[in-house]
Design a protein around this motif. Structure first.
Motif, PDB file in Angstrom:
ATOM      1  N   GLU A   1      43.879  30.397  39.991  1.00 48.24           N
ATOM      2  CA  GLU A   1      43.616  29.549  41.166  1.00 48.24           C
ATOM      3  C   GLU A   1      44.360  30.139  42.365  1.00 48.24           C
ATOM      4  O   GLU A   1      45.505  30.546  42.247  1.00 48.24           O
ATOM      5  N   GLY A   2      43.692  30.136  43.505  1.00 47.83           N
ATOM      6  CA  GLY A   2      44.366  30.560  44.739  1.00 47.83           C
ATOM      7  C   GLY A   2      44.560  32.062  44.882  1.00 47.83           C
ATOM      8  O   GLY A   2      45.332  32.520  45.717  1.00 47.83           O
ATOM      9  N   SER A   3      43.857  32.854  44.065  1.00 42.36           N
ATOM     10  CA  SER A   3      44.056  34.306  44.148  1.00 42.36           C
ATOM     11  C   SER A   3      43.173  34.947  45.217  1.00 42.36           C
ATOM     12  O   SER A   3      43.278  36.142  45.481  1.00 42.36           O
ATOM     13  N   GLY A   4      42.299  34.162  45.831  1.00 43.15           N
ATOM     14  CA  GLY A   4      41.499  34.681  46.950  1.00 43.15           C
ATOM     15  C   GLY A   4      40.147  35.252  46.542  1.00 43.15           C
ATOM     16  O   GLY A   4      39.561  36.054  47.276  1.00 43.15           O
ATOM     17  N   LYS A   5      39.635  34.840  45.390  1.00 43.26           N
ATOM     18  CA  LYS A   5      38.347  35.372  44.916  1.00 43.26           C
ATOM     19  C   LYS A   5      37.205  35.102  45.891  1.00 43.26           C
ATOM     20  O   LYS A   5      36.424  35.989  46.190  1.00 43.26           O
ATOM     21  N   THR A   6      37.135  33.858  46.329  1.00 44.13           N
ATOM     22  CA  THR A   6      35.997  33.486  47.186  1.00 44.13           C
ATOM     23  C   THR A   6      35.975  34.310  48.471  1.00 44.13           C
ATOM     24  O   THR A   6      34.922  34.802  48.887  1.00 44.13           O
ATOM     25  N   THR A   7      37.147  34.502  49.063  1.00 39.90           N
ATOM     26  CA  THR A   7      37.250  35.341  50.272  1.00 39.90           C
ATOM     27  C   THR A   7      36.750  36.746  49.970  1.00 39.90           C
ATOM     28  O   THR A   7      35.969  37.319  50.736  1.00 39.90           O
ATOM     29  N   GLN A   8      37.181  37.295  48.835  1.00 40.05           N
ATOM     30  CA  GLN A   8      36.795  38.672  48.505  1.00 40.05           C
ATOM     31  C   GLN A   8      35.304  38.790  48.177  1.00 40.05           C
ATOM     32  O   GLN A   8      34.669  39.773  48.541  1.00 40.05           O
ATOM     33  N   VAL A   9      34.751  37.786  47.516  1.00 37.52           N
ATOM     34  CA  VAL A   9      33.310  37.799  47.221  1.00 37.52           C
ATOM     35  C   VAL A   9      32.544  37.858  48.555  1.00 37.52           C
ATOM     36  O   VAL A   9      31.633  38.671  48.742  1.00 37.52           O
ATOM     37  N   ASN A  10      32.964  37.034  49.502  1.00 36.85           N
ATOM     38  CA  ASN A  10      32.278  36.986  50.806  1.00 36.85           C
ATOM     39  C   ASN A  10      32.422  38.299  51.574  1.00 36.85           C
ATOM     40  O   ASN A  10      31.447  38.817  52.119  1.00 36.85           O
ATOM     41  N   LEU A  11      33.636  38.834  51.609  1.00 36.02           N
ATOM     42  CA  LEU A  11      33.862  40.075  52.365  1.00 36.02           C
ATOM     43  C   LEU A  11      33.057  41.237  51.778  1.00 36.02           C
ATOM     44  O   LEU A  11      32.405  41.997  52.511  1.00 36.02           O
ATOM     45  N   LEU A  12      33.077  41.340  50.450  1.00 33.88           N
ATOM     46  CA  LEU A  12      32.376  42.463  49.814  1.00 33.88           C
ATOM     47  C   LEU A  12      30.864  42.327  50.002  1.00 33.88           C
ATOM     48  O   LEU A  12      30.167  43.313  50.278  1.00 33.88           O
ATOM     49  N   ALA A  13      30.370  41.096  49.893  1.00 33.25           N
ATOM     50  CA  ALA A  13      28.929  40.876  50.072  1.00 33.25           C
ATOM     51  C   ALA A  13      28.507  41.293  51.481  1.00 33.25           C
ATOM     52  O   ALA A  13      27.488  41.974  51.655  1.00 33.25           O
TER      53      ALA A  13
END
Ligand code: TYD
Length: 207
Positions: free
Chosen positions: A13-25
């Protein structure tokens, strides 16, 4: 038909996955690739209902029921969303997949790792991510990040010991499959992380 690439992001939790998914996409889209962002649990109609049970801490479920619900969500998700997109040549970027089940239900809850691996094999065969990014950070910090945005689902209610077991589990899984995993220090600035992930994936898959 061109086959796409199946990329997963993992981490506590809180590791920043969602941010990274968005940036990479966004980065791959800007380069002209077809990109599909997705997540587990809950990115199909059936999955949304399953997710309600899974994350609502007021619905008592035992560890095996929880395990089977994650797989129920996954088999639907793979057939309905992921495989068709890969067939059409999409880069599919998924927030969590079977490694989450190994880390949370296996290492966190103590369900047999062999059982999870066998179930996965029986239900999904050889289907697995082509590449997985593990965003690693201390559980205390991840939980604090989430507390600041007030998230309190079934897993956010768990204590620090549970989340430490999940983190250690992830690191162990990644150390077994070094080829598939890129382990990233999640304290680093998000843009810098995305640059490294993008560089590595482009290199490996010749993009
Ligand atoms: P979610 O709100 O999507 O959180 P996150 O942003 O951390 O991904 O909640 C998903 C939760 O489900 C998360 O706490 C991890 C857990 N989970 C499992 O325990 N096993 C699994 O197989 C999956 C996919 C998720």
């Amino acid at each position: 038909m061109t086959k796409g690439i199946f990329i997963t992001f993992e981490g506590i939790e809180g590791s920043g996955k969602t941010t990274q998914v968005n940036l990479l996409a966004e980065k791959f889209k800007a380069e002209g690739f077809k990109v599909l962002k997705t997540f587990e649990p809950g990115d199909t109609l059936a999955g949304k209902k399953i997710r309600e049970i899974l994350l609502n801490s007021n619905v008592p479920i035992n560890s095996l029921c929880e395990l089977l619900l994650y797989f129920a969500d996954r088999v639907q998700h793979v057939e309905e969303v992921i495989k068709p997109a890969l067939k059409e040549g999409y880069i599919v970027i998924c927030d969590r997949f079977t490694d989450s089940t190994l880390a949370y239900q296996g290492f966190g809850r103590g369900v047999s790792i062999d059982l999870i691996r066998n179930l996965n094999k029986m239900l999904l065969g050889d289907f697995m991510p082509d590449f997985t990014v593990l965003l690693d950070l201390q559980a205390e910090i991840g939980l604090k990040r989430n507390k600041d945005i007030n998230k309190r689902d079934r897993f956010e209610m768990e204590d620090i010991k549970f989340h430490n077991k999940v983190r250690e589990g992830y690191l162990q899984i990644a150390s077994i499959e070094k080829e598939r995993f890129l382990v990233i220090d999640a304290y680093r600035p998000p843009i810098e992380i995305c640059e490294e992930v993008h560089r590595k994936i482009s290199l490996i898959f010749g993009l």
